[in-house]
Design an enzyme around this catalytic site. Sequence first.
Site, PDB file in Angstrom:
ATOM      1  N   GLY A  12      -1.119 -42.277   3.855  1.00 19.45           N
ATOM      2  CA  GLY A  12      -0.729 -42.855   5.134  1.00 19.45           C
ATOM      3  C   GLY A  12       0.744 -43.182   5.210  1.00 19.45           C
ATOM      4  N   GLY A  16       4.884 -46.664   9.524  1.00 23.56           N
ATOM      5  CA  GLY A  16       4.476 -48.031   9.238  1.00 23.56           C
ATOM      6  C   GLY A  16       4.733 -48.511   7.826  1.00 23.56           C
ATOM      7  N   LYS A  37      -2.300 -37.463   7.479  1.00 15.51           N
ATOM      8  CA  LYS A  37      -2.917 -36.446   8.339  1.00 15.51           C
ATOM      9  C   LYS A  37      -1.980 -35.888   9.393  1.00 15.51           C
ATOM     10  CE  LYS A  37      -6.541 -38.499   9.946  1.00 15.51           C
ATOM     11  NZ  LYS A  37      -7.771 -38.644  10.771  1.00 15.51           N
ATOM     12  N   ASP A  69      -6.339 -35.064   4.122  1.00  9.06           N
ATOM     13  CA  ASP A  69      -7.429 -35.901   4.615  1.00  9.06           C
ATOM     14  C   ASP A  69      -8.035 -36.575   3.397  1.00  9.06           C
ATOM     15  OD1 ASP A  69      -9.687 -37.107   5.630  1.00  9.06           O
ATOM     16  OD2 ASP A  69     -10.455 -35.333   6.667  1.00  9.06           O
ATOM     17  N   TYR A 167     -15.454 -53.741   9.546  1.00 10.60           N
ATOM     18  CA  TYR A 167     -14.065 -53.665   9.084  1.00 10.60           C
ATOM     19  C   TYR A 167     -13.863 -54.489   7.817  1.00 10.60           C
ATOM     20  CZ  TYR A 167      -9.014 -54.375   8.881  1.00 10.60           C
ATOM     21  OH  TYR A 167      -7.713 -54.442   8.441  1.00 10.60           O
ATOM     22  N   LYS A 171     -12.516 -53.088   4.217  1.00 12.13           N
ATOM     23  CA  LYS A 171     -11.297 -53.561   3.541  1.00 12.13           C
ATOM     24  C   LYS A 171     -11.625 -54.207   2.196  1.00 12.13           C
ATOM     25  CE  LYS A 171      -7.693 -53.172   4.495  1.00 12.13           C
ATOM     26  NZ  LYS A 171      -6.730 -52.038   4.359  1.00 12.13           N
TER      27      LYS A 171
END
Length: 276
Positions: A12, A16, A37, A69, A167, A171
């Site tokens: 990722g 960010g 991705k 991916d 979620y 996490k």
Amino acid sequence: MNLNGKTLFITGASRGIGLAIAKRAAKDGANIVIAAKTAETNPKLPGTIYSAAAEIVEAGGRALPLQTDIRDEASVVAAMQQAVEEFGGIDILVNNASAISLTPTPATQMKRFDLMFGVNVRGTYLCTQTCLPHLIRSAQAGRNPHVLNMSPPLSMKTHWFQGHVAYTMAKYGMSECTLGHAGEFKPHGIGVNSLWPRTAIATAALQMIPGVDINKCRKPEILADAAYLVLTSDAKTTTGNFFIDDTLLAQHGITDLDSYSVVPGTKEFIPDFFVD
């Protein structure tokens, strides 16, 4: 100790927090594998693996953009192989990629549930499993290998689950990897830690959540600087920790955090989840 010549595989990392960590390592002359991705520009979510690579090179590092991916085993295996062919090995894995949906149980479609577990839990586990042989070789060569999971401290308090059970479980699955892998990999001399922000962080993904005031957030660079402290620490002794960004920085004498504010001078920030 610095990251010059080290190879970091960051999931990722096209934008960010992942990109901020990559650029901080690049300042030392690190090699960065951008495993993400996004290969084509998306007007709603800026940043691709190629734009990230350009920023990393500009910061002083070497970059290898790989469309990956992390839910797919073949994709991860291929990316790791290309990384090793390009840079000769992997010293650091940063499991940063994550999917979020802050929805209660009736509003959480199973497609979204599967996405969060596929990226957060399976992706973290798969990348760590695939990278392990390379990290062991890094340890044998005395190169101080680390795994850093961008996940919260574990807590069994109801209020961290209610409202977004799926979620939270996803996490915490990443954090359970930290807990277990720190113990499992300690004999190899591989450090495994988690890092989490005390406040909300201004990212493109956060801006897609309705009602979030970005002006009451901190910049991704606070996590980048905190991650750098973890990744340059002794992997044999710094392992199994759930670090919070501002606490870790304070332990290293960094207490003036105003430069990390989206709006300098801000006193009240949106708190992130999972920090009591």
